[in-house]
Design a protein around this motif. Structure first.
Motif, short mmCIF file in Angstrom:
data_model
loop_
_atom_site.label_atom_id
_atom_site.label_comp_id
_atom_site.label_asym_id
_atom_site.label_seq_id
_atom_site.Cartn_x
_atom_site.Cartn_y
_atom_site.Cartn_z
N TYR A 21 0.83 -1.21 0.00
CA TYR A 21 0.00 0.00 0.00
C TYR A 21 0.87 1.26 0.00
O TYR A 21 0.53 2.26 -0.65
CB TYR A 21 -0.91 0.01 1.22
N GLY A 22 1.97 1.21 0.74
CA GLY A 22 2.86 2.37 0.80
C GLY A 22 3.46 2.70 -0.56
O GLY A 22 3.55 3.87 -0.95
N VAL A 79 2.69 6.23 -2.70
CA VAL A 79 3.71 7.20 -3.13
C VAL A 79 3.64 7.42 -4.63
O VAL A 79 3.63 8.57 -5.12
CB VAL A 79 5.11 6.72 -2.71
N VAL A 80 3.59 6.33 -5.39
CA VAL A 80 3.56 6.43 -6.86
C VAL A 80 2.24 7.06 -7.32
O VAL A 80 2.22 7.96 -8.16
CB VAL A 80 3.75 5.05 -7.51
N LEU A 123 -7.60 10.00 -6.38
CA LEU A 123 -6.90 10.70 -5.30
C LEU A 123 -7.55 10.42 -3.95
O LEU A 123 -6.86 10.17 -2.95
CB LEU A 123 -6.87 12.20 -5.57
N LEU A 124 -8.87 10.47 -3.89
CA LEU A 124 -9.57 10.19 -2.64
C LEU A 124 -9.32 8.75 -2.18
O LEU A 124 -9.20 8.48 -0.98
CB LEU A 124 -11.07 10.44 -2.82
N ASN A 140 -6.90 7.51 1.28
CA ASN A 140 -7.44 6.61 2.30
C ASN A 140 -6.46 5.49 2.67
O ASN A 140 -6.61 4.85 3.73
CB ASN A 140 -8.74 5.99 1.80
N LEU A 141 -5.46 5.26 1.82
CA LEU A 141 -4.52 4.15 2.06
C LEU A 141 -3.70 4.30 3.34
O LEU A 141 -3.48 3.31 4.04
CB LEU A 141 -3.59 3.98 0.85
N PRO A 142 -3.18 5.51 3.68
CA PRO A 142 -2.41 5.61 4.93
C PRO A 142 -3.20 5.19 6.17
O PRO A 142 -2.64 4.58 7.09
CB PRO A 142 -2.02 7.10 4.99
#
Length: 322
Positions: free
Chosen positions: A32-33, A37-38, A72-73, A77-79
């Protein structure tokens, strides 16, 4: 055995800990990280590019902007999802509402919104290629804007039930957030799960493949399109279908299998471990499409608009002569 569900063992929700903990504590947050980032870098760059677009925006720009905003939304939410998997400390009631219910709802709401917008984009481009003059008459900016608003509302209302499901488990003084599959299983929402699969994935996927095939067929039959442009457009359309398939198809297949294997008795723990591991990897694969969208649709847009402009000019000349 649970009387409400004859196929559900009382202790069937006792998860196998070895592989599951490694996958969800280390592997999934890492993947997920990378996607975050990408994806954030590419989508923020794409979002800034809209500032240079001439006003008023074209129909295609409006659809692409909604796609970028949805992606983008989803990525933002991933973090929180990563933090939920890493941190397993006790949570207060407000934390449970935000980290479990709201995060899960926002995660899938933007995922399926992105899929729906991709379907609408395919339909719009298909109509524009097959019948560009009629498309300009029917698919005006107002219609496109209203259709985008409708998609946001329809997906949000369709997934509202996700926010009402029980999504936590208390274990040894620790409150854990469930993923969607676990919540659907514990609430016996198998019918709703299949509705999501059929209406939010299978139907959009079928429409996208059909529209892209029609576009390729039309471009190949067009005499006004040069052979290099035909080949390039065919490759880009093939890449669109392949990326959509790789990103979303494994996740939805594994979600169905994961939901079914939760009913297995404890002595089949190794099967559930393997299925959960593959299902866990399929989650960031679905997020991978949010990284590819800015690149894929920028390049394919150039070929699409070149073909569409040439066809409109050619039809206008024919009508003028006749």
């Amino acid at each position: 055995m649970d009387k409400t569900n004859p196929f559900r063992f009382q202790d069937s929700l006792v998860e196998c800990c070895s592989l599951k903990k490694v996958m969800e504590t280390y592997v999934l947050p890492t993947l997920y990280g990378i996607v975050f980032v990408v994806g954030i870098s590419l989508n923020c760059t794409a979002l800034l590019a809209y500032r240079g677009r001439p006003r008023p925006w074209s129909c295609n720009t409006i659809i692409l902007f909604n796609l970028t905003l949805s992606d983008l939304l989803y990525l933002l939410n991933l973090p929180i999802c990563m933090y939920n998997y890493i941190d397993q400390s006790p949570m207060t009631r407000p934390q449970i509402l935000f980290r479990c219910k709201f995060t899960t709802f926002a995660f899938y709401q933007n995922l399926y919104l992105s899929i729906t917008i991709l379907m609408w984009m395919s339909v719009y481009r298909c109509v524009g290629v097959v019948s560009p003059v009629r498309a300009r008459q029917i698919l005006r900016r107002r219609v496109v804007i209203l259709s985008c608003v409708f998609m946001w509302l329809a997906v949000t209302l369709g997934l509202f039930k996700v926010a009402t499901l029980e999504q936590t488990t208390d274990s040894n003084g620790t409150t854990l957030c469930h993923d969607l599959v676990r919540s659907l299983y514990e609430n016996n929402e198998f019918g709703y799960s299949w509705c999501l699969i059929v209406f939010a994935f299978v139907m959009p996927y079928s429409v996208i493949v059909l529209c892209q095939c029609v576009i390729v067929r039309t471009i190949r039959r067009s005499r006004g399109t040069m052979q290099p442009a035909r080949s390039r457009s065919a490759r880009l359309i093939a890449a669109t279908i392949i990326m959509f398939t790789i990103s979303f198809l494994p996740h939805h297949i594994m979600r169905v299998i994961r939901l079914e294997t939760l009913s297995y008795s404890p002595h089949k723990c190794h099967i559930r471990e393997i299925v959960n591991a593959i299902y866990t990897v399929s989650k960031p694969m679905a997020a991978l499409h949010m990284c590819v969208n800015p690149i894929l649709y920028v390049f394919s847009g150039k070929v699409y608009f070149t073909f569409k402009r040439n066809r409109i000019i050619r039809l206008h000349i024919i009508r003028t002569v006749s």
